[in-house]
Scaffold this active site. Structure first.
Site, PDB file in Angstrom:
ATOM      1  NE  ARG A 125      -2.530  -1.548   3.314  1.00 37.84           N
ATOM      2  CZ  ARG A 125      -2.428  -2.827   3.662  1.00 37.84           C
ATOM      3  NH1 ARG A 125      -2.875  -3.774   2.850  1.00 37.84           N
ATOM      4  NH2 ARG A 125      -1.886  -3.172   4.809  1.00 37.84           N
ATOM      5  CD  GLU A 142       0.058 -10.260  17.556  1.00 33.40           C
ATOM      6  OE1 GLU A 142      -0.348  -9.763  16.498  1.00 33.40           O
ATOM      7  OE2 GLU A 142      -0.672 -10.573  18.517  1.00 33.40           O
TER       8      GLU A 142
HETATM    9  P1  AMP Z   1       3.998  -2.415  11.928  1.00 30.67           P
HETATM   10  O1  AMP Z   1       5.296  -2.992  11.425  1.00 30.67           O
HETATM   11  O2  AMP Z   1       3.451  -3.181  13.102  1.00 30.67           O
HETATM   12  O3  AMP Z   1       4.105  -0.942  12.212  1.00 30.67           O
HETATM   13  O4  AMP Z   1       2.916  -2.628  10.782  1.00 30.67           O
HETATM   14  C1  AMP Z   1       2.840  -1.765   9.714  1.00 30.67           C
HETATM   15  C2  AMP Z   1       2.469  -2.472   8.440  1.00 30.67           C
HETATM   16  O5  AMP Z   1       1.436  -3.424   8.629  1.00 30.67           O
HETATM   17  C3  AMP Z   1       1.987  -1.462   7.429  1.00 30.67           C
HETATM   18  O6  AMP Z   1       2.634  -1.734   6.190  1.00 30.67           O
HETATM   19  C4  AMP Z   1       0.484  -1.681   7.361  1.00 30.67           C
HETATM   20  O7  AMP Z   1       0.077  -1.745   6.013  1.00 30.67           O
HETATM   21  C5  AMP Z   1       0.216  -2.989   8.063  1.00 30.67           C
HETATM   22  N1  AMP Z   1      -0.744  -2.879   9.178  1.00 30.67           N
HETATM   23  C6  AMP Z   1      -0.477  -3.097  10.493  1.00 30.67           C
HETATM   24  N2  AMP Z   1      -1.561  -2.997  11.247  1.00 30.67           N
HETATM   25  C7  AMP Z   1      -2.578  -2.673  10.401  1.00 30.67           C
HETATM   26  C8  AMP Z   1      -3.984  -2.411  10.594  1.00 30.67           C
HETATM   27  N3  AMP Z   1      -4.579  -2.472  11.811  1.00 30.67           N
HETATM   28  N4  AMP Z   1      -4.717  -2.101   9.498  1.00 30.67           N
HETATM   29  C9  AMP Z   1      -4.140  -2.042   8.270  1.00 30.67           C
HETATM   30  N5  AMP Z   1      -2.842  -2.296   8.037  1.00 30.67           N
HETATM   31  C10 AMP Z   1      -2.052  -2.599   9.085  1.00 30.67           C
END
Ligand code: AMP
Length: 171
Positions: free
Chosen positions: A59, A96
């Site tokens: 995205r 996770e």
């Molecule tokens: P993080 O590494 O945990 O910050 O996750 C970020 C990535 O996961 C981004 O590229 C987002 O597209 C996706 N992502 C994580 N959580 C969500 C969520 N609740 N809704 C949509 N996309 C998410």
């Protein structure tokens, strides 16, 4: 920015139970919503002489390419392993459950190019941390990391302490 929030669909229990997914496809298909989103993400960086927007698969490609076009600069992809054809740098990060990795072309940024990292959501910050580290490995000077959505309660900013982070919408 409430008019943007109103166009984002919330999908409970996707992709797994307990996750509330912020689905931006409903925002992107709205012409005014898409335009306002890109303008809001690009605004802090107008006049910052950005050389490259770096978008994170997938995205981040949609938003990042449009932000690059607005800023009048180039676009560089960060992709999942095995997708980029030439020599790459790789960074692993924790999910996770388990780990994942991202790659950038070694010659993507040139020397000391001013780069802006773009993704849709800042959640725990692992993805953005890896992207910032990759951008620097590839020679980029990170001017900012901008997100459409920041999930405050997951404290992604803690992983990005000292980095220039911006988000348009907070939850
Ligand atoms: P993080 O590494 O945990 O910050 O996750 C970020 C990535 O996961 C981004 O590229 C987002 O597209 C996706 N992502 C994580 N959580 C969500 C969520 N609740 N809704 C949509 N996309 C998410």
């Amino acid at each position: 920015m409430d008019h943007l929030k109103a166009k984002i669909r919330h999908v409970p229990d996707f992709p797994k139970p307990g996750i509330l997914f912020y689905d931006i496809t409903t925002l992107l298909c709205d012409p005014q919503g898409f335009r306002d989103t890109i303008d809001a993400m690009a605004a802090p960086y107008m006049g910052e002489d950005i050389d490259h927007v770096i978008g994170i698969e997938s995205r981040g490609f949609i938003l990042g390419a449009a932000v690059a076009n607005t800023l009048g600069c180039g676009f560089v992809p960060i992709r999942k392993p095995g997708k980029l054809p030439a020599a790459t740098y790789q960074e692993s990060y924790h999910l996770e459950y388990g780990t994942d990795a991202l790659e950038i072309h070694q010659d993507a940024c040139g020397s000391n190019q001013r780069v802006l990292i773009v993704d849709d959501v800042l959640a725990t910050g692992g993805t953005a941390r890896a992207a910032i580290d990759l951008a620097r490995k590839a020679g980029g000077k990170v001017i900012g990391a901008t997100f459409l959505i920041e999930l405050d309660f997951l404290k992604g900013r803690d992983k990005l302490a000292g980095e220039p982070v911006y988000s348009v919408l907070q939850y």
